[in-house]
Design an enzyme around this catalytic site. Structure first.
Site, mmCIF file in Angstrom:
data_model
loop_
_atom_site.group_PDB
_atom_site.id
_atom_site.type_symbol
_atom_site.label_atom_id
_atom_site.label_comp_id
_atom_site.label_asym_id
_atom_site.label_seq_id
_atom_site.Cartn_x
_atom_site.Cartn_y
_atom_site.Cartn_z
ATOM 1 C CB ALA A 51 127.130 14.011 102.657
ATOM 2 C CG HIS A 52 122.356 11.601 104.118
ATOM 3 N ND1 HIS A 52 122.793 12.836 104.537
ATOM 4 C CD2 HIS A 52 121.739 11.040 105.185
ATOM 5 C CE1 HIS A 52 122.454 13.017 105.804
ATOM 6 N NE2 HIS A 52 121.802 11.946 106.224
ATOM 7 N NE ARG A 53 121.269 11.392 95.768
ATOM 8 C CZ ARG A 53 120.027 10.935 95.605
ATOM 9 N NH1 ARG A 53 119.819 9.754 95.076
ATOM 10 N NH2 ARG A 53 119.002 11.663 95.974
#
Length: 203
Positions: A37-39
């Protein structure tokens, strides 16, 4: 002793009085949010399907059961090592407006800068308490990005007094884990020297 409870949406002033080592609890919404999700947000420039401004995220890969009525039930929700998100977290804080980041272990200088500049905190959830944590989830309200699989899905949880959470990075630039490392390394030096004098093969 009165519990320190943060309630979402969290405001800057709610964090101003928190210091590293403080124990707090969270009431409101807590969204699981890990590596992918961060990526997706930072590298792929995809907007999160959940608005977490003033909110809280949990670096966690939970075990979730789908019930007969189609709703989801939290079975276990243990923290993921937060340092895996270190290279993304400052930018993540800037872009999302998240105020509380929860995970396992500490985080580094990039996250410290992000917490100082954009007014957020990182907190540690004790390892080994994943089943206990699940009992503090009142309801899973939504599930986003389910194509990522269960651990990486954004599970939107309503929680009540979720914790204990130990503040490891505050808004003033203090980092509990790094400070403890420095103290412990100083204490270690004379002990190591004593051992080396008695066990010659230790360099």
């Amino acid at each position: 002793m009165t519990r320190k409870i943060l309630t979402t949406p969290i405001k800057d002033e709610d964090l101003a009085g928190l210091n590293i080592g403080d124990v707090i609890y969270l009431t409101g919404h807590l969204v699981t949010c890990r590596d992918v999700a961060h990526r997706r947000l930072i590298e792929l420039k995809r907007e999160l399907p959940v608005d977490i401004r003033g909110g809280a995220i949990f670096h966690a890969g939970p075990i979730v059961r789908k019930k007969a009525d189609g709703k989801f039930e939290m079975v276990s929700i243990g923290p993921t090592t937060s340092m895996r998100m270190e290279k993304f977290e400052k930018q993540f804080i800037k872009e999302t407006g998240v105020k509380l980041i929860v995970g396992k272990g500490g985080m580094g200088p990039e996250t410290v800068e992000g917490c100082m500049e954009y007014k957020a905190v990182h907190a540690i959830f004790p390892g080994g308490c994943a089943v206990l944590a699940a009992t503090q989830v009142e309801e899973i309200e939504r599930a986003e990005w389910q194509d990522l699989g269960m651990p990486e899905t954004l599970w939107v949880n309503r929680v009540k007094e979720f914790g204990p959470l130990i503040i490891s990075i505050d808004t003033k630039g203090n980092n509990l884990i790094e400070q403890n490392k420095a103290v412990f390394n100083e204490k270690k030096k004379p002990v190591v020297e004593k051992i080396k004098s008695q066990v010659r093969f230790i360099k």
